[in-house]
Design an enzyme around this catalytic site. Sequence first.
Site, PDB file in Angstrom:
ATOM      1  N   ALA A  60       0.850  -1.194   0.000  1.00 60.47           N
ATOM      2  CA  ALA A  60       0.000   0.000   0.000  1.00 60.47           C
ATOM      3  C   ALA A  60       0.883   1.241   0.000  1.00 60.47           C
ATOM      4  O   ALA A  60       1.981   1.218   0.550  1.00 60.47           O
ATOM      5  CB  ALA A  60      -0.879  -0.018   1.238  1.00 60.47           C
ATOM      6  N   GLY A  99       0.710  -5.097   0.758  1.00 59.50           N
ATOM      7  CA  GLY A  99      -0.415  -5.201  -0.172  1.00 59.50           C
ATOM      8  C   GLY A  99      -0.012  -5.870  -1.477  1.00 59.50           C
ATOM      9  O   GLY A  99      -0.840  -6.507  -2.137  1.00 59.50           O
ATOM     10  N   GLU A 122       4.118  -5.488   7.171  1.00 64.55           N
ATOM     11  CA  GLU A 122       3.296  -4.411   7.718  1.00 64.55           C
ATOM     12  C   GLU A 122       3.657  -4.044   9.148  1.00 64.55           C
ATOM     13  O   GLU A 122       3.630  -2.869   9.525  1.00 64.55           O
ATOM     14  CB  GLU A 122       1.800  -4.794   7.641  1.00 64.55           C
ATOM     15  CG  GLU A 122       1.171  -4.608   6.264  1.00 64.55           C
ATOM     16  CD  GLU A 122       1.340  -5.818   5.360  1.00 64.55           C
ATOM     17  OE1 GLU A 122       2.185  -6.677   5.663  1.00 64.55           O
ATOM     18  OE2 GLU A 122       0.623  -5.896   4.340  1.00 64.55           O
TER      19      GLU A 122
HETATM   20  N1  3HC Z   1       4.619   3.520   0.080  1.00 65.85           N
HETATM   21  C1  3HC Z   1       5.025   4.719  -0.383  1.00 65.85           C
HETATM   22  N2  3HC Z   1       6.285   4.950  -0.852  1.00 65.85           N
HETATM   23  C2  3HC Z   1       7.139   3.917  -0.841  1.00 65.85           C
HETATM   24  C3  3HC Z   1       6.765   2.629  -0.372  1.00 65.85           C
HETATM   25  C4  3HC Z   1       5.438   2.440   0.096  1.00 65.85           C
HETATM   26  N3  3HC Z   1       4.975   1.267   0.540  1.00 65.85           N
HETATM   27  N4  3HC Z   1       7.840   1.826  -0.482  1.00 65.85           N
HETATM   28  C5  3HC Z   1       8.839   2.565  -0.995  1.00 65.85           C
HETATM   29  N5  3HC Z   1       8.410   3.827  -1.210  1.00 65.85           N
HETATM   30  C6  3HC Z   1       9.181   4.955  -1.787  1.00 65.85           C
HETATM   31  C7  3HC Z   1      10.333   5.387  -0.905  1.00 65.85           C
HETATM   32  O1  3HC Z   1       9.913   6.314   0.066  1.00 65.85           O
HETATM   33  C8  3HC Z   1      11.283   5.986  -1.916  1.00 65.85           C
HETATM   34  O2  3HC Z   1      10.794   7.274  -2.211  1.00 65.85           O
HETATM   35  P1  3HC Z   1      11.784   8.462  -2.661  1.00 65.85           P
HETATM   36  O3  3HC Z   1      12.409   8.000  -3.935  1.00 65.85           O
HETATM   37  O4  3HC Z   1      10.880   9.616  -2.781  1.00 65.85           O
HETATM   38  O5  3HC Z   1      12.789   8.591  -1.553  1.00 65.85           O
HETATM   39  C9  3HC Z   1      11.080   5.116  -3.157  1.00 65.85           C
HETATM   40  O6  3HC Z   1       9.804   4.489  -2.977  1.00 65.85           O
HETATM   41  C10 3HC Z   1      12.125   4.045  -3.313  1.00 65.85           C
HETATM   42  O7  3HC Z   1      12.172   3.282  -2.098  1.00 65.85           O
HETATM   43  P2  3HC Z   1      13.520   2.624  -1.572  1.00 65.85           P
HETATM   44  O8  3HC Z   1      14.600   3.648  -1.552  1.00 65.85           O
HETATM   45  O9  3HC Z   1      13.209   1.928  -0.311  1.00 65.85           O
HETATM   46  O10 3HC Z   1      13.825   1.593  -2.755  1.00 65.85           O
HETATM   47  P3  3HC Z   1      14.581   0.212  -2.670  1.00 65.85           P
HETATM   48  O11 3HC Z   1      14.687  -0.256  -4.051  1.00 65.85           O
HETATM   49  O12 3HC Z   1      15.817   0.342  -1.843  1.00 65.85           O
HETATM   50  O13 3HC Z   1      13.606  -0.772  -1.852  1.00 65.85           O
HETATM   51  C11 3HC Z   1      11.492  -1.807  -1.300  1.00 65.85           C
HETATM   52  C12 3HC Z   1      12.373  -1.143  -2.398  1.00 65.85           C
HETATM   53  C13 3HC Z   1      12.163  -3.106  -0.853  1.00 65.85           C
HETATM   54  C14 3HC Z   1      10.159  -2.091  -1.899  1.00 65.85           C
HETATM   55  C15 3HC Z   1      11.387  -0.852  -0.092  1.00 65.85           C
HETATM   56  O14 3HC Z   1      11.033   0.422  -0.553  1.00 65.85           O
HETATM   57  C16 3HC Z   1      10.377  -1.270   0.943  1.00 65.85           C
HETATM   58  O15 3HC Z   1      10.671  -2.126   1.743  1.00 65.85           O
HETATM   59  N6  3HC Z   1       9.195  -0.626   0.940  1.00 65.85           N
HETATM   60  C17 3HC Z   1       8.179  -0.806   1.969  1.00 65.85           C
HETATM   61  C18 3HC Z   1       7.484  -2.136   1.874  1.00 65.85           C
HETATM   62  C19 3HC Z   1       6.408  -2.226   2.910  1.00 65.85           C
HETATM   63  O16 3HC Z   1       6.630  -2.090   4.091  1.00 65.85           O
HETATM   64  N7  3HC Z   1       5.188  -2.493   2.438  1.00 65.85           N
HETATM   65  C20 3HC Z   1       4.052  -2.604   3.306  1.00 65.85           C
HETATM   66  C21 3HC Z   1       3.220  -1.359   3.175  1.00 65.85           C
HETATM   67  S1  3HC Z   1       1.808  -1.393   4.247  1.00 65.85           S
HETATM   68  C22 3HC Z   1       0.667  -2.313   3.376  1.00 65.85           C
HETATM   69  O17 3HC Z   1       0.957  -2.783   2.309  1.00 65.85           O
HETATM   70  C23 3HC Z   1      -0.674  -2.441   4.008  1.00 65.85           C
HETATM   71  C24 3HC Z   1      -1.520  -3.418   3.296  1.00 65.85           C
HETATM   72  O18 3HC Z   1      -1.571  -4.608   4.009  1.00 65.85           O
HETATM   73  C25 3HC Z   1      -2.912  -2.899   3.140  1.00 65.85           C
END
Ligand code: 3HC
Length: 688
Positions: A60, A99, A122
Site C-alpha cells: 500500500a 499489499g 506491515e
Molecule cells: N509507500 C510509499 N512509498 C514507498 C513505499 C510504500 N509502501 N515503499 C517505498 N516507497 C518509496 C520510498 O519512500 C522511496 O521514495 P523516494 O524515492 O521519494 O525517496 C522510493 O519508494 C524508493 O524506495 P527505496 O529507496 O526503499 O527503494 P529500494 O529499491 O531500496 O527498496 C522496497 C524497495 C524493498 C520495496 C522498499 O522500498 C520497501 O521495503 N518498501 C516498503 C514495503 C512495505 O513495508 N510495504 C508494506 C506497506 S503497508 C501495506 O501494504 C498495508 C496493506 O496490508 C494494506
Amino acid sequence: MSVTTRREDNVGYVEINNPPVNAIGLSVRQGLLDAVTWAEKEMLDRVIVSGAGRIFAAGADAKEFDQAPMKPHLSDVLNAIDESFVPWIAAINGVALGGGAEIAIACRMRIMAPGAQIGLPEVTLGVIPGAGGTQRLPRQVGLRKALDMITGGKPLAALAAFEAGLVHDVDENPVEAAFMVNTEELGCIVPTWELPAPEADAAAFAAARERAETKMAGQIAPLRAIDVIEEGLARPFHEALPIERAAFLELREGEQAKALRHIFFAERAAKAPDSLTELPRELEQIAVVGGGTMGAGIAYALLNAGLSVTLLETDADGVARAESNIDKIINASTERGLIDANRAQDHRKRLILTDDYSMASQATLAVEAAFESMEVKREVFTKLAAALPDDAILATNTSYLDVNEIAASVTNPSRVVGLHFFAPAHIMKLLEIVNADATGDAALATGFALAKRLRKIPVLAGVCDGFIGNRILARYREAADTVFMDGSTPWEVDEAMVEFGYAMGPYEAQDLSGLDIAHANRRRQDATRDPNRRYVRIADRLVELGKLGKKTGAGWYRYPGGGGKVEDPIVADLAIEESHFEGRTRTDYSSDEIRQRLLLAMINEAADILDEGIAASAHDIDLVSVFGYGFPRWRGGLMHHADTIGAEAIVAQLNELAKEDPIAWKISPLLQRCAELGTPIAEARPSS
Ligand code: 3HC
C-alpha cells in the site's frame, strides 16, 4: 496509467506500473478493479498480473496513510480478484511486499522469479496486513508459517516461498510460465477464500505471542495481528475480513504507526544534499588506516561492498593484529552463513595489509581509524597526503577529536572530511559525515556515495565535541550518573530504559563497549569543563578499580566466568559513599522519573545541537538516535518522541529540574522558541 491491460488471444495481461516501487495507491487500486471487470466482460481464460520494472508491488502507498481511506479499498479489490470467475495468476517478477504480496495471495496461482521476495512486513510500519493477508495466508501456508511471516515481517526468498507452499512454481520468466499453465489445471485450483481455515492451535498462538513480546517488545501491531488471525479462524472468511480491516485502520492512525512511518521515510530521505556542486570520487581502491576493532570492521564493510582495501598499519606486529582482526570477522560471517567460502576468499583477494603507505598510491579515499590522539591522527594524515593522489579524499573516523585541527595537517584541507562509523562498523547502519570548516563538496559527496555503497544511513554533522550522537550520549550518561548518585542503582536505571524500549540500558551498554574510552574522553575534557558544572566521579572510580566492563569481568555489573550480568552491591555502595561525601540526601526515583530525566537530558542537548546547526534537521537526529544508539524505532527517534510530549510540556518539566541544577538543566533556546510559538520541534531549524 498506473495499471495497464492488454489482451492476447484469451489471455489478459495486467501490469502494475507506478514507479518507483509500484506502491498501491488509489489509481492502482482503481486500475486493478477495472481490470477485474474488463477480464470478466471479455470472458478471458486467465489474467496474468505482474509489476513493471524490477518490483512486483511494494505494498500500500504509505504516503496515503495520513489521509482518510478512499474507495476502492484494496481489500475490496482483492475480494473481487479472489472471487472472479476469471482466474488470476500472479507473475511475481520482483519484490512483492505488504499489499503487493496480498495481491499475489488473492490470485488463484503464484509463479515467482528466482530473485524475487514475498512477505508481509506491515508490522515494521506499525500496522497489520489490511487486505486479507491475515486470513488468506494461513489458508495457504498453514497457521504456524503465517504467524511467523506476519508477526516477524521478514520476506521469503523464492525457494523458501515455494517450499512453504506459498508459490506454485519458480521460473526465470514468470509471465511466460503463467501463460504456459495448463487451463484445466488452473481451473482445478480452489479460490483462496473457499479454502478451509487451519485448525486453531493454542500452542502456536502462545509461541507467537511469546516471540512477539520478546523480539518486538513494546510494539502493539504484532500482538494485534495474532489476535486478528485467531479471531478470524473462528469465523467464516467474509466475517473475518472486517475485523482485520478495523484493526488495520485503527493501528494506522496510532502513534506507533506514525512513528514507524516517520522513520521509514526519514531513512529514505537520507541522501546527499542537492546543494553539493561536485561529484564524488570514484570508489574502487580505498585505504584504511588502523586494523583495530573499528578499522577491521570498516575494512570488512568495504570488502563486503565489493571494494578493494589497502589496510595500513604502523609495523609488522600491527599488520599481524589487523589480519587476525579481519580474519575473525570474515570467519564469523562465514560461520553465520552471511557469506560463503567463495566470497570469503574473494574478500581476502581484495585486501592488502601493509605498513608501507606507498601501497595505497592508487586509493581515491582513505578512512583513518587510528588511535584517538591528535598527534597520531596528524601524523597519519601527513603520511596519507604524501602517499595518495593529490585529489584523494582523506577521512577521519574520530569520535571526538576536532576534525578542523586534523584537516589543518594537510595542505588542502578541502579534501578532509569526518566519516564517523559506529561499532561494529560492518553491522551498524549509521554513518555521521562530519563537515569541517574547509571540507569541500567533493569530500562530502564522496562520503554520501560511500554510505550508499555500504547501504548505510548518512547523516551530515557539524564539528563539535562528539558530533551529534556522542554529544547526546554524553548527556544521557551524565543524567544517568546523577540519578544513580542521588538515589538509584545502575540496574534500576537500565530497567527503566529497557521498559522504554531500548534493548539495553546505559550501564549495560557501557559495560559492553568498555569504560576506558569514555574515561579517556573525560580526561581530555578536564581542561575545558565548566568548573561549576556538577561532576559525578563514580565511573572514574570504577576505572581506577580496573572495572572496565565485560572485558575485565566487571564494570557496572559483574560477569562471573565471562557469563551474563549480575548486580554488584559494591557498585551501588559507591554511589552511597560518593553522595555522603558530597552531603547529598538521596531520593528514591521511580522508573518514570528516571526515564523523564534521561530523556529530557537528551532532548535538551539535541535541541542545542539543532539550534547550533550541528544537525541540519530534527529528522537527522531521529536517524542518529535510532540507527546509532538503539533508541526504539517504534517511537520514531528522539525528536519525534519529543514532539509527542510537546515543546511546552518539555520546557515546563525542564524548568522544574533547573531548580535543582540550573547548569545541567539549562533550557535550550530552540525548545523555548518552539514552546512560545507552539511549533513542532520536527520543523525547527538552526537559529543562525
Ligand atoms: N509507500 C510509499 N512509498 C514507498 C513505499 C510504500 N509502501 N515503499 C517505498 N516507497 C518509496 C520510498 O519512500 C522511496 O521514495 P523516494 O524515492 O521519494 O525517496 C522510493 O519508494 C524508493 O524506495 P527505496 O529507496 O526503499 O527503494 P529500494 O529499491 O531500496 O527498496 C522496497 C524497495 C524493498 C520495496 C522498499 O522500498 C520497501 O521495503 N518498501 C516498503 C514495503 C512495505 O513495508 N510495504 C508494506 C506497506 S503497508 C501495506 O501494504 C498495508 C496493506 O496490508 C494494506
